[in-house]
Design a protein around this motif. Structure first.
Motif, PDB file in Angstrom:
ATOM      1  N   TYR A 358       0.866  -1.186   0.000  1.00 50.77           N
ATOM      2  CA  TYR A 358       0.000   0.000   0.000  1.00 50.77           C
ATOM      3  C   TYR A 358       0.899   1.232   0.000  1.00 50.77           C
ATOM      4  O   TYR A 358       1.753   1.391   0.873  1.00 50.77           O
ATOM      5  N   VAL A 359       0.729   2.053  -1.003  1.00 53.39           N
ATOM      6  CA  VAL A 359       1.469   3.318  -1.052  1.00 53.39           C
ATOM      7  C   VAL A 359       0.488   4.412  -1.461  1.00 53.39           C
ATOM      8  O   VAL A 359      -0.514   4.166  -2.139  1.00 53.39           O
ATOM      9  N   ARG A 360       0.808   5.619  -1.024  1.00 56.48           N
ATOM     10  CA  ARG A 360      -0.042   6.775  -1.320  1.00 56.48           C
ATOM     11  C   ARG A 360       0.875   7.877  -1.836  1.00 56.48           C
ATOM     12  O   ARG A 360       1.885   8.215  -1.204  1.00 56.48           O
ATOM     13  N   GLY A 361       0.569   8.396  -3.003  1.00 55.03           N
ATOM     14  CA  GLY A 361       1.443   9.409  -3.573  1.00 55.03           C
ATOM     15  C   GLY A 361       0.820  10.084  -4.775  1.00 55.03           C
ATOM     16  O   GLY A 361      -0.391  10.022  -4.993  1.00 55.03           O
ATOM     17  N   CYS A 362       1.671  10.732  -5.563  1.00 54.06           N
ATOM     18  CA  CYS A 362       1.181  11.447  -6.738  1.00 54.06           C
ATOM     19  C   CYS A 362       2.094  11.175  -7.928  1.00 54.06           C
ATOM     20  O   CYS A 362       3.279  10.856  -7.770  1.00 54.06           O
ATOM     21  N   ILE A 363       1.524  11.295  -9.129  1.00 51.98           N
ATOM     22  CA  ILE A 363       2.274  11.111 -10.374  1.00 51.98           C
ATOM     23  C   ILE A 363       2.473  12.472 -11.028  1.00 51.98           C
ATOM     24  O   ILE A 363       1.537  13.274 -11.109  1.00 51.98           O
ATOM     25  N   ILE A 364       3.684  12.720 -11.478  1.00 54.79           N
ATOM     26  CA  ILE A 364       3.988  13.978 -12.173  1.00 54.79           C
ATOM     27  C   ILE A 364       4.590  13.640 -13.543  1.00 54.79           C
ATOM     28  O   ILE A 364       5.598  12.928 -13.620  1.00 54.79           O
ATOM     29  N   TYR A 365       3.962  14.135 -14.611  1.00 54.30           N
ATOM     30  CA  TYR A 365       4.548  14.011 -15.951  1.00 54.30           C
ATOM     31  C   TYR A 365       5.497  15.187 -16.149  1.00 54.30           C
ATOM     32  O   TYR A 365       5.113  16.345 -15.971  1.00 54.30           O
ATOM     33  N   THR A 366       6.725  14.889 -16.495  1.00 61.46           N
ATOM     34  CA  THR A 366       7.741  15.935 -16.522  1.00 61.46           C
ATOM     35  C   THR A 366       8.555  15.906 -17.814  1.00 61.46           C
ATOM     36  O   THR A 366       8.536  14.926 -18.567  1.00 61.46           O
ATOM     37  N   ARG A 367       9.261  17.012 -18.018  1.00 60.75           N
ATOM     38  CA  ARG A 367      10.357  17.037 -18.990  1.00 60.75           C
ATOM     39  C   ARG A 367      11.658  17.067 -18.204  1.00 60.75           C
ATOM     40  O   ARG A 367      11.779  17.797 -17.236  1.00 60.75           O
ATOM     41  N   ASP A 476      -9.315  18.854 -12.594  1.00 61.64           N
ATOM     42  CA  ASP A 476      -9.165  19.636 -11.358  1.00 61.64           C
ATOM     43  C   ASP A 476      -8.595  18.829 -10.194  1.00 61.64           C
ATOM     44  O   ASP A 476      -8.088  19.402  -9.234  1.00 61.64           O
ATOM     45  N   CYS A 477      -8.713  17.502 -10.257  1.00 64.44           N
ATOM     46  CA  CYS A 477      -8.241  16.693  -9.131  1.00 64.44           C
ATOM     47  C   CYS A 477      -6.913  16.020  -9.448  1.00 64.44           C
ATOM     48  O   CYS A 477      -6.515  15.074  -8.764  1.00 64.44           O
ATOM     49  N   PHE A 478      -6.219  16.500 -10.484  1.00 68.13           N
ATOM     50  CA  PHE A 478      -4.989  15.824 -10.895  1.00 68.13           C
ATOM     51  C   PHE A 478      -3.916  15.867  -9.817  1.00 68.13           C
ATOM     52  O   PHE A 478      -3.110  14.958  -9.693  1.00 68.13           O
ATOM     53  N   ASN A 479      -3.910  16.951  -9.022  1.00 63.47           N
ATOM     54  CA  ASN A 479      -2.845  17.058  -8.022  1.00 63.47           C
ATOM     55  C   ASN A 479      -3.243  16.451  -6.674  1.00 63.47           C
ATOM     56  O   ASN A 479      -2.600  16.697  -5.669  1.00 63.47           O
ATOM     57  N   GLU A 480      -4.305  15.635  -6.675  1.00 64.34           N
ATOM     58  CA  GLU A 480      -4.657  14.885  -5.470  1.00 64.34           C
ATOM     59  C   GLU A 480      -3.660  13.741  -5.250  1.00 64.34           C
ATOM     60  O   GLU A 480      -3.078  13.225  -6.199  1.00 64.34           O
ATOM     61  N   LEU A 481      -3.501  13.346  -3.988  1.00 67.78           N
ATOM     62  CA  LEU A 481      -2.737  12.131  -3.718  1.00 67.78           C
ATOM     63  C   LEU A 481      -3.589  10.924  -4.108  1.00 67.78           C
ATOM     64  O   LEU A 481      -4.807  10.904  -3.876  1.00 67.78           O
ATOM     65  N   ARG A 482      -2.951   9.934  -4.686  1.00 69.07           N
ATOM     66  CA  ARG A 482      -3.658   8.731  -5.122  1.00 69.07           C
ATOM     67  C   ARG A 482      -3.100   7.526  -4.379  1.00 69.07           C
ATOM     68  O   ARG A 482      -1.926   7.501  -4.009  1.00 69.07           O
ATOM     69  N   SER A 483      -3.961   6.524  -4.218  1.00 69.12           N
ATOM     70  CA  SER A 483      -3.582   5.344  -3.436  1.00 69.12           C
ATOM     71  C   SER A 483      -3.462   4.131  -4.350  1.00 69.12           C
ATOM     72  O   SER A 483      -4.228   3.963  -5.308  1.00 69.12           O
ATOM     73  N   TYR A 484      -2.501   3.280  -4.017  1.00 71.12           N
ATOM     74  CA  TYR A 484      -2.228   2.070  -4.795  1.00 71.12           C
ATOM     75  C   TYR A 484      -2.142   0.905  -3.817  1.00 71.12           C
ATOM     76  O   TYR A 484      -1.299   0.901  -2.909  1.00 71.12           O
TER      77      TYR A 484
END
Length: 657
Positions: A358-367, A476-484
């Protein structure tokens, strides 16, 4: 003259030229069979109800176009050899009173005969092999083989149309060659005196530059996505460089050796260099064909077989747990309720929980710019980095480790390759990078073509701070933390599927999104992709192998006729039979194995780029890839030597006539 006369003359010509016509007809039959098979497989309705049908069908359709394009070029090449060897025969007919239009009619009946024989025997042979290859492919994908025999009228129609077009192109090429050549030139055939080839230094230098460019691209590009994008550029550079070096570079090198008088004016060197110069002039294109085809065989079969052999690792990288849930819009307490509910579902299926993450975090698409990562949604799928940010507590619990972090330090795990730097900049903030060798694998992140990086922060507050500064990229909720959340149970396949169905029905209230993946359910689709790639690679490899064998046979015959004249001339100027045989044998061996050596070098330089590209498909077993390449080269080398031994008999017969 009656039409029967031309038909009879065409029949007589084909019998008289059996040494050249027989392999040509066999090549047409093989080409027809191969094209019918790949078309029939692409149209076979047996795939329609198969999981992963769309993937398999797309691969087969792509293979159809590759085979179609290749066969047009290959059949034009084999026909050009055939017409070259018959120039003297046409000259004799012309001197006996047959006009060029009569030769055209005779050629028409010959071409029609080859077309009819090739289509009839090729389609029949293709039908017999079609069921076998269909069964092999179905079993490879893990499905049961259905009964029945499928014959595709559409595949037959497409095959007939393609080869009618090919034979028409060959026929008009032959007519153009006859009409563009004077009767005297036809009569002399291949006996016309040859001028010494000139060195084309600009083309030789260009070939070297192109080859060096292709090699450099393969060695220098580190990013897997960039490697995939630049692969075809590197391939084109190597192909054109190969043709230029074989045609112009070889002559230029021999010219340099000739200018070195201390080397050239020795009996063995004089004969070898002079003979090689004319030999390369006549056979350079064919040798380049063999080199390119050999490289294609080695690369395709080794890469697709390594992916097939590493299916287990790829499956567990993409689907690290039996069931993997992806949730957004929840709090940790909501996630805990979901986990307890899933535990209860596992008990209801009669199973115990073996492992879970179980991890909780966020995904960032970057250059990515060096060690700096800037948030940019448009970078998805490019040579960018996808960052998955999590906290240290979740990382240690999931990985059963006791990692620690100093202030201003983060853990970094690169999914496709090593990060390899001491610092990392994320959205303008610098951190010291402490690289680790494993992370709680996220199947979704593993599926991205972009390079994936797991970034572990000291606590959740640091992760939330990063998430708050992510610009709104998709919603609008893209910067929410997501759970896996992933779970493994000790049940059998049926129990695993039952749990998967129960989890799918979990209420999604208070959630922005909820999805679940199951390894067993998706295994068939993955098999369709990698099994289809392996089958296509093996099929095209066999096709290119057949083409290589035929080109070698034609090359040996062509050299045999040329060397027969050289053999007698060198004896007339005082060389012994043994000296002549030794000189010609050394030239033939050098020329014959030159493409194999060049193909081996091409494959070695292609290895780094291929390794990086395969990492995008979660195939990261470098030792397995290297082993497959070495194994393929050994097997191909043995076949290559056997082909040489067989065709050498034909060569020796021609020379000694």
């Amino acid at each position: 003259m009656s039409k029967g006369f031309y038909r009879q003359l065409a029949k007589t010509n084909m019998k008289k030229n059996g040494k050249t016509y027989t392999p040509y007809i066999l090549s047409v039959i093989a080409a027809v069979a191969m094209f019918y098979i790949i078309q029939s497989l692409a149209l076979n309705p047996g795939f329609e109800n198969m999981l992963g049908f769309d993937t398999m069908n797309s691969i087969l359709i792509f293979a159809c176009w590759v085979v179609r394009f290749f066969l047009v070029i290959f059949m034009l090449y084999t026909n050009s050899f055939l017409i070259k060897q018959r120039r003297k025969e046409f000259g004799v007919y012309h001197m006996l009173g047959l006009e060029k239009k009569h030769l055209a009619i005779t050629l028409f009946w010959e071409s029609l005969s080859v077309l009819v024989i090739g289509l009839f025997a090729g389609i029949l042979f293709g039908m017999l092999l079609d069921k076998l290859l269909y069964a092999v492919l179905i079993r490879m994908l893990g499905f049961s083989v259905p009964l029945g025999f499928f014959v595709s009228p559409l595949a037959i129609g497409r095959t007939v149309v393609l080869f009618v077009v090919i034979m028409a192109l060959n026929y008009f090429y032959d007519i153009a060659q006859i009409h563009a050549t004077s009767p005297i030139e036809l009569l002399h055939g291949t006996d016309m005196g040859e001028k010494e080839p000139r060195a084309k230094w600009l083309l030789a230098i260009l070939g070297f530059i192109l080859l060096a460019t292709g090699y450099t691209i393969s060695l220098k590009i580190e990013d897997p996505v960039s490697a995939l994008a630049m692969f075809f550029v590197a391939v084109l550079c190597v192909i054109f460089g190969t043709y230029l070096l074989f045609t112009a570079g070889s002559i230029a090198l021999l010219k340099l050796l000739k200018k070195k008088k201390s080397f050239y004016y020795k009996t063995n060197h004089f004969v070898s260099v002079s003979g090689m110069m004319y030999r390369m002039k006549q056979n350079a294109i064919g040798l380049a064909h063999i080199c390119v085809l050999s490289t294609m065989v080695l690369v395709m079969i080794s890469t697709t077989s390594s992916m097939m052999f590493s299916m287990h690792d790829i499956l567990y990288t993409r689907y690290p747990m039996q069931n993997m849930c992806y949730v957004s819009g929840t709090s940790r307490s909501d996630d805990q309720k979901m986990i307890e509910a899933i535990h209860q579902m596992a008990k209801e299926t009669g199973c115990d929980v073996k492992d879970e993450i179980y991890v909780r975090g966020c995904i960032i698409y970057t250059r990515r710019h060096g060690d700096a990562f800037e948030a940019d949604a448009s970078a998805m799928g490019t040579s960018a980095g996808v960052l998955f940010c999590m906290n240290l507590e979740d990382y240690n619990k999931s990985m059963h480790t006791k990692e620690t972090l100093e202030p201003g330090e983060v853990l970094v795990y690169a999914a496709h390759e090593r990060y390899g730097k001491d610092m990392i900049e994320i959205m303008g903030q610098d951190y010291r990078a402490k690289e680790v060798k494993k992370a709680p694998c996220n199947g979704i992140l593993a599926s991205y073509m972009s390079s994936g990086y797991y970034i572990v922060f000291p606590d959740e507050a640091a992760v939330e701070q990063i998430a708050e500064h992510i610009p709104y990229q998709y919603d609008d909720c893209f910067n929410e933390l997501r759970s896996y959340y992933g779970i493994d149970i000790d049940g059998d396949a049926d129990q695993q599927k039952e749990l998967y169905k129960k989890i799918q029905k979990y209420p999604s209230t208070n959630m922005s999104s909820f999805s679940v993946e199951n390894r067993n359910v998706n295994e068939k689709s993955l098999n369709a992709l990698y099994g289809g790639l392996f089958f296509t690679g093996a099929f095209l490899g066999v096709l290119f192998m057949i083409a290589t064998v035929l080109i070698i046979y034609y090359k040996q015959m062509s050299e045999g006729y040329d060397d027969r004249k050289r053999f007698h001339i060198m004896q007339q100027v005082g060389m012994t039979h043994e000296e002549v045989s030794s000189a010609i044998r050394s030239q033939v061996l050098m020329v014959f194995f030159m493409p194999l050596v060049a193909a081996c070098i091409h494959t070695c330089f292609a290895f780094p780029m291929i390794r990086r590209m395969l990492s995008l498909f979660n195939m990261r077993n470098t030792a397995l890839l290297a082993g497959c390449m070495v194994g393929c080269f050994v097997v191909f080398g043995i076949i290559y030597v056997l082909v040489y031994l067989m065709t050498a008999r034909t060569y020796n017969r021609i020379v000694q006539e």
